[in-house]
Design a protein around this motif. Structure first.
Motif, PDB file in Angstrom:
ATOM      1  N   TYR A   2      -3.410  -8.917   7.205  1.00 24.43           N
ATOM      2  CA  TYR A   2      -4.713  -8.278   7.393  1.00 24.43           C
ATOM      3  C   TYR A   2      -4.553  -6.759   7.428  1.00 24.43           C
ATOM      4  CZ  TYR A   2      -9.133  -6.939   9.579  1.00 24.43           C
ATOM      5  OH  TYR A   2     -10.353  -6.358   9.849  1.00 24.43           O
ATOM      6  N   GLU A   3      -5.440  -6.062   6.690  1.00 30.99           N
ATOM      7  CA  GLU A   3      -5.463  -4.600   6.695  1.00 30.99           C
ATOM      8  C   GLU A   3      -6.912  -4.148   6.758  1.00 30.99           C
ATOM      9  OE1 GLU A   3      -3.557  -3.591   3.041  1.00 30.99           O
ATOM     10  OE2 GLU A   3      -1.545  -3.644   3.896  1.00 30.99           O
ATOM     11  N   GLU A   4      -7.148  -3.001   7.386  1.00 25.53           N
ATOM     12  CA  GLU A   4      -8.499  -2.454   7.427  1.00 25.53           C
ATOM     13  C   GLU A   4      -8.441  -0.932   7.442  1.00 25.53           C
ATOM     14  OE1 GLU A   4      -9.847  -2.070  12.061  1.00 25.53           O
ATOM     15  OE2 GLU A   4     -10.097  -4.052  11.165  1.00 25.53           O
ATOM     16  N   TRP A  15     -12.077  -4.143   4.970  1.00 19.84           N
ATOM     17  CA  TRP A  15     -10.877  -4.907   5.315  1.00 19.84           C
ATOM     18  C   TRP A  15     -10.484  -5.865   4.193  1.00 19.84           C
ATOM     19  CZ3 TRP A  15     -11.502 -10.156   5.337  1.00 19.84           C
ATOM     20  CH2 TRP A  15     -12.805 -10.653   5.521  1.00 19.84           C
ATOM     21  N   ASN A  17      -7.771  -9.465   3.702  1.00 21.02           N
ATOM     22  CA  ASN A  17      -6.908 -10.419   4.383  1.00 21.02           C
ATOM     23  C   ASN A  17      -6.387 -11.431   3.367  1.00 21.02           C
ATOM     24  OD1 ASN A  17      -5.611 -11.626   6.581  1.00 21.02           O
ATOM     25  ND2 ASN A  17      -7.282 -13.081   6.876  1.00 21.02           N
ATOM     26  N   ARG A  18      -5.071 -11.552   3.290  1.00 23.49           N
ATOM     27  CA  ARG A  18      -4.445 -12.540   2.405  1.00 23.49           C
ATOM     28  C   ARG A  18      -3.872 -13.663   3.265  1.00 23.49           C
ATOM     29  NH1 ARG A  18      -2.326 -12.831  -2.666  1.00 23.49           N
ATOM     30  NH2 ARG A  18      -2.685 -10.624  -3.059  1.00 23.49           N
ATOM     31  N   THR A  19      -4.321 -14.896   2.995  1.00 24.56           N
ATOM     32  CA  THR A  19      -3.815 -16.057   3.726  1.00 24.56           C
ATOM     33  C   THR A  19      -3.170 -16.999   2.717  1.00 24.56           C
ATOM     34  OG1 THR A  19      -5.993 -17.109   3.552  1.00 24.56           O
ATOM     35  CG2 THR A  19      -5.526 -15.881   5.549  1.00 24.56           C
ATOM     36  N   GLY A  25      -7.973 -20.068  11.025  1.00 26.79           N
ATOM     37  CA  GLY A  25      -8.121 -18.753  11.619  1.00 26.79           C
ATOM     38  C   GLY A  25      -9.321 -18.775  12.553  1.00 26.79           C
ATOM     39  N   TRP A  61      -9.267 -12.519   0.861  1.00 27.70           N
ATOM     40  CA  TRP A  61     -10.625 -12.236   1.315  1.00 27.70           C
ATOM     41  C   TRP A  61     -10.767 -10.726   1.473  1.00 27.70           C
ATOM     42  CZ3 TRP A  61     -14.607 -15.705   2.583  1.00 27.70           C
ATOM     43  CH2 TRP A  61     -14.268 -17.063   2.496  1.00 27.70           C
TER      44      TRP A  61
END
Length: 224
Positions: A2-4, A15, A17-19, A25, A61
């Protein structure tokens, strides 16, 4: 992962987010709404009154998290109509407009920046009273004190909150109090002190409230 980053849209956050695994979650209530991009789809995350569990949501995402109370003016939909929901943007806007915007995000080198541009183009001037309300409740002032500061009666304040946040001012205050407590606890403040500083009667009150809103005990959230 996750980055923002802070958005050029006032108070918003961009933001990504790679899952890579299909585990669950947990998105906690925070008073916000998000414009989302996932595998060619544009979606809207409405305001939450409880934790939203993202079971098996793999892939990348990307999102724009609006400052509390500002998304309805961009989306053209009262927040209470999206309460505890995730919907396709095409359910809210004309299909032709959504196809055009989807193509625009697909072509973009940075989907997050494309979402940000879309929101910037559609964002009306902010309502300063809503920001003052969030700031007052976020600082721990009571609903009655915040209403007095804004010069609003109880009924009018409730109507405005439902349209902007999806729920009334008491629920908004409760959500913001939980977020304040989590920030203190994650910064290493002892839980008993966290409870008092965040505005709870005591540590058991903090624990009960977090469990009701987040669906997990406080220690479970901090451990995760």
């Amino acid at each position: 992962m996750y980055e923002e980053r802070a958005s050029r849209l006032s108070g918003a956050v961009v933001w990504a987010n790679r899952t890579d695994e299909g585990g669950a979650g947990r998105v906690l209530p925070d008073g916000c709404m998000d414009l989302l991009w996932h595998e060619g789809r544009l979606l809207v995350a409405g305001p939450d009154t409880r934790a939203h569990v993202t079971e098996g949501a793999q892939g990348v995402w990307v999102g724009l998290r609006f400052y509390p109370g500002t998304a309805p003016a961009v989306l053209g939909v009262p927040a209470h109509e999206l309460l505890d929901r995730r919907v396709e943007l095409g359910d809210l806007w004309p299909a032709a407009d959504v196809r055009r915007l989807r193509d625009r995000v697909v072509r973009a080198a940075d989907p997050a920046a494309a979402l940000e541009e879309i929101a910037l183009e559609r964002t009306p001037p902010p309502d300063p009273s809503l920001r003052r309300l969030v700031e007052a409740l976020g600082a721990g002032r009571s609903v009655a004190a915040a209403a007095d500061e804004l010069g609003l009666g109880a009924r009018r304040l409730h109507r405005r909150c439902r349209a902007a946040f999806g729920y009334g001012p008491k629920t908004l205050a409760r959500v913001l109090r939980m977020q304040r407590a989590l920030a203190l606890a994650r910064a290493g403040v002892p839980l008993a002190e966290t409870a008092l500083r965040a505005g709870y009667a005591d540590q058991p009150h903090l624990s009960r409230d977090v469990r009701e809103l987040a669906g997990l005990p406080l220690t479970g959230l901090l451990g995760g």
